[in-house]
Design a protein around this motif. Structure first.
Motif, PDB file in Angstrom:
ATOM      1  N   GLU A 119       8.744   8.673   0.603  1.00  0.00           N
ATOM      2  CA  GLU A 119       7.344   8.425   0.307  1.00  0.00           C
ATOM      3  C   GLU A 119       6.978   7.038   0.810  1.00  0.00           C
ATOM      4  OE1 GLU A 119       6.526  10.997  -3.751  1.00  0.00           O
ATOM      5  OE2 GLU A 119       7.241   8.943  -3.948  1.00  0.00           O
ATOM      6  N   ARG A 120       5.768   6.919   1.311  1.00  0.00           N
ATOM      7  CA  ARG A 120       5.310   5.638   1.855  1.00  0.00           C
ATOM      8  C   ARG A 120       4.014   5.228   1.150  1.00  0.00           C
ATOM      9  NH1 ARG A 120       4.481   5.977   8.010  1.00  0.00           N
ATOM     10  NH2 ARG A 120       6.761   6.130   7.893  1.00  0.00           N
ATOM     11  N   LYS A 121       3.940   3.951   0.790  1.00  0.00           N
ATOM     12  CA  LYS A 121       2.726   3.444   0.177  1.00  0.00           C
ATOM     13  C   LYS A 121       1.688   3.232   1.265  1.00  0.00           C
ATOM     14  CE  LYS A 121       0.997   0.032  -3.110  1.00  0.00           C
ATOM     15  NZ  LYS A 121       1.290  -1.167  -3.919  1.00  0.00           N
ATOM     16  N   VAL A 122       0.498   3.815   1.079  1.00  0.00           N
ATOM     17  CA  VAL A 122      -0.523   3.760   2.122  1.00  0.00           C
ATOM     18  C   VAL A 122      -1.728   2.892   1.740  1.00  0.00           C
ATOM     19  CG1 VAL A 122       0.136   5.992   3.084  1.00  0.00           C
ATOM     20  CG2 VAL A 122      -1.570   5.901   1.243  1.00  0.00           C
ATOM     21  N   ASN A 123      -1.885   2.560   0.443  1.00  0.00           N
ATOM     22  CA  ASN A 123      -2.981   1.672   0.035  1.00  0.00           C
ATOM     23  C   ASN A 123      -2.726   1.159  -1.371  1.00  0.00           C
ATOM     24  OD1 ASN A 123      -4.284   3.487  -1.995  1.00  0.00           O
ATOM     25  ND2 ASN A 123      -4.655   4.775  -0.197  1.00  0.00           N
ATOM     26  N   ASP A 124      -3.579   0.244  -1.817  1.00  0.00           N
ATOM     27  CA  ASP A 124      -3.504  -0.313  -3.172  1.00  0.00           C
ATOM     28  C   ASP A 124      -4.663   0.166  -4.034  1.00  0.00           C
ATOM     29  OD1 ASP A 124      -1.152  -1.882  -3.189  1.00  0.00           O
ATOM     30  OD2 ASP A 124      -2.140  -3.429  -1.999  1.00  0.00           O
ATOM     31  N   ASP A 125      -5.353   1.212  -3.567  1.00  0.00           N
ATOM     32  CA  ASP A 125      -6.542   1.677  -4.270  1.00  0.00           C
ATOM     33  C   ASP A 125      -6.184   2.587  -5.440  1.00  0.00           C
ATOM     34  OD1 ASP A 125      -7.992   0.309  -2.356  1.00  0.00           O
ATOM     35  OD2 ASP A 125      -8.166   2.052  -1.043  1.00  0.00           O
ATOM     36  N   LEU A 126      -7.196   2.948  -6.201  1.00  0.00           N
ATOM     37  CA  LEU A 126      -7.054   3.919  -7.280  1.00  0.00           C
ATOM     38  C   LEU A 126      -7.589   5.270  -6.814  1.00  0.00           C
ATOM     39  CD1 LEU A 126      -8.258   1.730 -10.289  1.00  0.00           C
ATOM     40  CD2 LEU A 126      -5.911   2.290  -9.650  1.00  0.00           C
ATOM     41  N   PRO A 127      -7.113   6.381  -7.355  1.00  0.00           N
ATOM     42  CA  PRO A 127      -6.108   6.498  -8.404  1.00  0.00           C
ATOM     43  C   PRO A 127      -4.696   6.220  -7.889  1.00  0.00           C
ATOM     44  CG  PRO A 127      -6.742   8.672  -7.663  1.00  0.00           C
ATOM     45  CD  PRO A 127      -7.655   7.694  -6.960  1.00  0.00           C
ATOM     46  N   PHE A 128      -3.766   5.938  -8.801  1.00  0.00           N
ATOM     47  CA  PHE A 128      -2.409   5.570  -8.440  1.00  0.00           C
ATOM     48  C   PHE A 128      -1.709   6.663  -7.635  1.00  0.00           C
ATOM     49  CE2 PHE A 128      -3.100   2.811 -12.180  1.00  0.00           C
ATOM     50  CZ  PHE A 128      -2.750   1.598 -11.624  1.00  0.00           C
ATOM     51  N   LYS A 129      -2.004   7.938  -7.972  1.00  0.00           N
ATOM     52  CA  LYS A 129      -1.301   9.036  -7.314  1.00  0.00           C
ATOM     53  C   LYS A 129      -1.583   9.098  -5.817  1.00  0.00           C
ATOM     54  CE  LYS A 129      -4.868  12.498  -8.352  1.00  0.00           C
ATOM     55  NZ  LYS A 129      -5.218  12.754  -6.957  1.00  0.00           N
ATOM     56  N   ASP A 130      -2.708   8.492  -5.386  1.00  0.00           N
ATOM     57  CA  ASP A 130      -3.057   8.526  -3.965  1.00  0.00           C
ATOM     58  C   ASP A 130      -2.483   7.348  -3.186  1.00  0.00           C
ATOM     59  OD1 ASP A 130      -4.470  10.846  -4.364  1.00  0.00           O
ATOM     60  OD2 ASP A 130      -6.385   9.842  -4.649  1.00  0.00           O
ATOM     61  N   ARG A 131      -1.763   6.471  -3.877  1.00  0.00           N
ATOM     62  CA  ARG A 131      -1.199   5.310  -3.175  1.00  0.00           C
ATOM     63  C   ARG A 131       0.025   5.683  -2.349  1.00  0.00           C
ATOM     64  NH1 ARG A 131      -1.466   0.198  -7.455  1.00  0.00           N
ATOM     65  NH2 ARG A 131      -3.740   0.187  -7.701  1.00  0.00           N
ATOM     66  N   TRP A 132       0.690   6.770  -2.719  1.00  0.00           N
ATOM     67  CA  TRP A 132       1.929   7.162  -2.046  1.00  0.00           C
ATOM     68  C   TRP A 132       1.758   8.536  -1.406  1.00  0.00           C
ATOM     69  CZ3 TRP A 132       6.070   3.781  -2.039  1.00  0.00           C
ATOM     70  CH2 TRP A 132       5.977   2.692  -2.925  1.00  0.00           C
ATOM     71  N   GLN A 133       2.261   8.671  -0.175  1.00  0.00           N
ATOM     72  CA  GLN A 133       2.209   9.958   0.525  1.00  0.00           C
ATOM     73  C   GLN A 133       3.574  10.271   1.125  1.00  0.00           C
ATOM     74  OE1 GLN A 133      -0.950  10.394   3.387  1.00  0.00           O
ATOM     75  NE2 GLN A 133      -2.551   9.774   1.949  1.00  0.00           N
TER      76      GLN A 133
END
Length: 216
Positions: A119-133
């Motif tokens: 999994e790679r962190k793609v942003n620091d935004d909310l919601p938390f579940k969307d930070r990793w893809q």
């Protein structure tokens, strides 16, 4: 006093009922000033009012149509609060402290999920579940475009850490269920098959799914 009932004279009770609407701190202070009693506490008077069912006229709620005391007052821009003591403990925008700072991972950081996927962190935004893809999804879509609706990526060589687009194939979710061994796990699961049999397991799963799809 705790442990025994407190008795009040008729004069004291008359005064207490007449002044029952006072704020409890002032109520107690005024009572002690008029009737010197070292055995009557603020809590005792509060309990007495409740036992007697004496209404104070205060509900603790804002009355309908009554403007709040801070109506029209605005905080200074960027302060979040006017009082200096309040501003001391307020978080600043973008600021991380304590455990949040210790656990922070920058955009681009990779981790391994509990299921063994990268999994790679793609942003620091909310919601938390969307930070990793999932990395395989990022790489595959970069090479081939969006995954079709109703499809999911299937690892071909069994190595989930190999995220090269050529190692992943989009398959229908109904096929994916068959690749996992079917509902009753009666067939060989794709991941358990030897490398030389994996193409056959894949083709069989797709064929069975197609038969089920066209069967009347």
């Amino acid at each position: 006093m705790k442990g025994r009932a407190i008795r009040y004279s008729s004069e004291e009770m008359a005064w207490l009922e007449k002044n029952r609407a006072m704020v409890i701190s002032a109520y107690h202070a005024a009572f002690i000033a008029k009737f010197p009693r070292d055995d009557v506490s603020l809590i005792n008077l509060h309990s007495l009012r409740k036992r007697k069912g004496w209404k104070t006229g205060r509900t603790g709620h804002f009355e309908a149509g009554k403007a709040p005391m801070n109506k029209g007052k605005k905080c200074a821009p960027g302060t979040g609060g006017l009082h200096p003591n309040a501003r001391k403990t307020q978080f600043k925008k973008g600021e991380r402290t304590g455990i949040a700072q210790k656990n922070y991972k920058p955009v681009g950081y990779e981790r391994i999920s509990i299921d063994g996927y990268r999994e790679r962190k793609v942003n620091d935004d909310l919601p938390f579940k969307d930070r990793w893809q999932l990395v395989q999804r990022i790489e595959w879509e970069a090479a081939n475009g969006p995954i079709p609706d109703g499809y999911a990526l299937k690892c071909l060589d069994g190595n989930r850490l190999n995220c090269a687009p050529s190692n992943w194939e989009p398959v229908k979710r109904s096929v994916l269920a068959r690749l996992n061994g079917g509902r009753w796990r009666k067939t060989l699961a794709y991941d358990d098959a030897p490398a030389e049999l994996k193409p056959l397991v894949m083709a069989t799963a797709k064929l069975k799914d197609r038969i089920q799809e066209v069967r009347p």
